[in-house]
Motif scaffolding. Structure first.
Motif, PDB file in Angstrom:
ATOM      1  N   ALA A 102       0.834  -1.206   0.000  1.00 21.83           N
ATOM      2  CA  ALA A 102       0.000   0.000   0.000  1.00 21.83           C
ATOM      3  C   ALA A 102       0.866   1.253   0.000  1.00 21.83           C
ATOM      4  O   ALA A 102       0.588   2.210  -0.733  1.00 21.83           O
ATOM      5  CB  ALA A 102      -0.932   0.006   1.201  1.00 21.83           C
ATOM      6  N   LEU A 103       1.920   1.273   0.795  1.00 18.58           N
ATOM      7  CA  LEU A 103       2.814   2.428   0.829  1.00 18.58           C
ATOM      8  C   LEU A 103       3.477   2.639  -0.527  1.00 18.58           C
ATOM      9  O   LEU A 103       3.600   3.765  -1.003  1.00 18.58           O
ATOM     10  CB  LEU A 103       3.875   2.245   1.909  1.00 18.58           C
ATOM     11  CG  LEU A 103       3.399   2.344   3.349  1.00 18.58           C
ATOM     12  CD1 LEU A 103       4.524   1.977   4.297  1.00 18.58           C
ATOM     13  CD2 LEU A 103       2.865   3.729   3.644  1.00 18.58           C
ATOM     14  N   TYR A 104       3.896   1.559  -1.163  1.00 22.29           N
ATOM     15  CA  TYR A 104       4.540   1.653  -2.472  1.00 22.29           C
ATOM     16  C   TYR A 104       3.564   2.193  -3.517  1.00 22.29           C
ATOM     17  O   TYR A 104       3.900   3.074  -4.305  1.00 22.29           O
ATOM     18  CB  TYR A 104       5.080   0.285  -2.892  1.00 22.29           C
ATOM     19  CG  TYR A 104       5.660   0.282  -4.274  1.00 22.29           C
ATOM     20  CD1 TYR A 104       6.929   0.821  -4.504  1.00 22.29           C
ATOM     21  CD2 TYR A 104       4.953  -0.246  -5.345  1.00 22.29           C
ATOM     22  CE1 TYR A 104       7.463   0.836  -5.777  1.00 22.29           C
ATOM     23  CE2 TYR A 104       5.493  -0.240  -6.624  1.00 22.29           C
ATOM     24  CZ  TYR A 104       6.743   0.301  -6.839  1.00 22.29           C
ATOM     25  OH  TYR A 104       7.270   0.319  -8.099  1.00 22.29           O
ATOM     26  N   GLN A 105       2.338   1.684  -3.529  1.00 21.77           N
ATOM     27  CA  GLN A 105       1.356   2.086  -4.532  1.00 21.77           C
ATOM     28  C   GLN A 105       0.787   3.472  -4.277  1.00 21.77           C
ATOM     29  O   GLN A 105       0.238   4.094  -5.177  1.00 21.77           O
ATOM     30  CB  GLN A 105       0.217   1.067  -4.589  1.00 21.77           C
ATOM     31  CG  GLN A 105       0.641  -0.250  -5.173  1.00 21.77           C
ATOM     32  CD  GLN A 105      -0.509  -1.246  -5.236  1.00 21.77           C
ATOM     33  OE1 GLN A 105      -1.482  -1.127  -4.523  1.00 21.77           O
ATOM     34  NE2 GLN A 105      -0.370  -2.237  -6.097  1.00 21.77           N
ATOM     35  N   LYS A 154       2.392   6.255  -3.479  1.00 22.12           N
ATOM     36  CA  LYS A 154       3.296   7.378  -3.689  1.00 22.12           C
ATOM     37  C   LYS A 154       2.598   8.444  -4.522  1.00 22.12           C
ATOM     38  O   LYS A 154       1.972   8.154  -5.530  1.00 22.12           O
ATOM     39  CB  LYS A 154       4.569   6.909  -4.377  1.00 22.12           C
ATOM     40  CG  LYS A 154       5.421   6.070  -3.475  1.00 22.12           C
ATOM     41  CD  LYS A 154       6.722   5.712  -4.115  1.00 22.12           C
ATOM     42  CE  LYS A 154       7.392   4.753  -3.175  1.00 22.12           C
ATOM     43  NZ  LYS A 154       8.698   4.813  -2.980  1.00 22.12           N
ATOM     44  N   GLY A 155       2.687   9.678  -4.061  1.00 23.60           N
ATOM     45  CA  GLY A 155       2.055  10.784  -4.770  1.00 23.60           C
ATOM     46  C   GLY A 155       0.651  11.110  -4.283  1.00 23.60           C
ATOM     47  O   GLY A 155       0.101  12.135  -4.641  1.00 23.60           O
TER      48      GLY A 155
END
Length: 68
Positions: free
Chosen positions: A4-7, A9-10
């Motif tokens: 979830a943190l990776y996806q 971003k932004g």
């Protein structure tokens, strides 16, 4: 949570909703969320229906808007 943190971003505002299971309430877990500027949403004590509502909303978002 790492996926979830990776996806995410932004994304400017993130809210993580969970029930009051002990692993999610641990100091380590909540510190990781706070460090990543993720707002914490928890069900109230002994209010099991709140989690069901959140699960339903998440299901609608995934089905209708193809969100994973």
């Amino acid at each position: 949570m790492l996926k979830a943190l990776y996806q995410a971003k932004g994304i400017k505002i993130l809210v993580y909703h969970f029930d009051r299971d002990i692993q999610y309430c641990s100091n380590l877990y909540t510190q990781i969320l706070k460090r990543n500027k993720i707002d914490i949403s928890m069900t109230e004590e002994n209010r099991c229906y709140g989690n069901a509502l959140a699960e339903r909303v998440n299901g609608i978002l995934k089905d209708e808007f193809y969100l994973d």
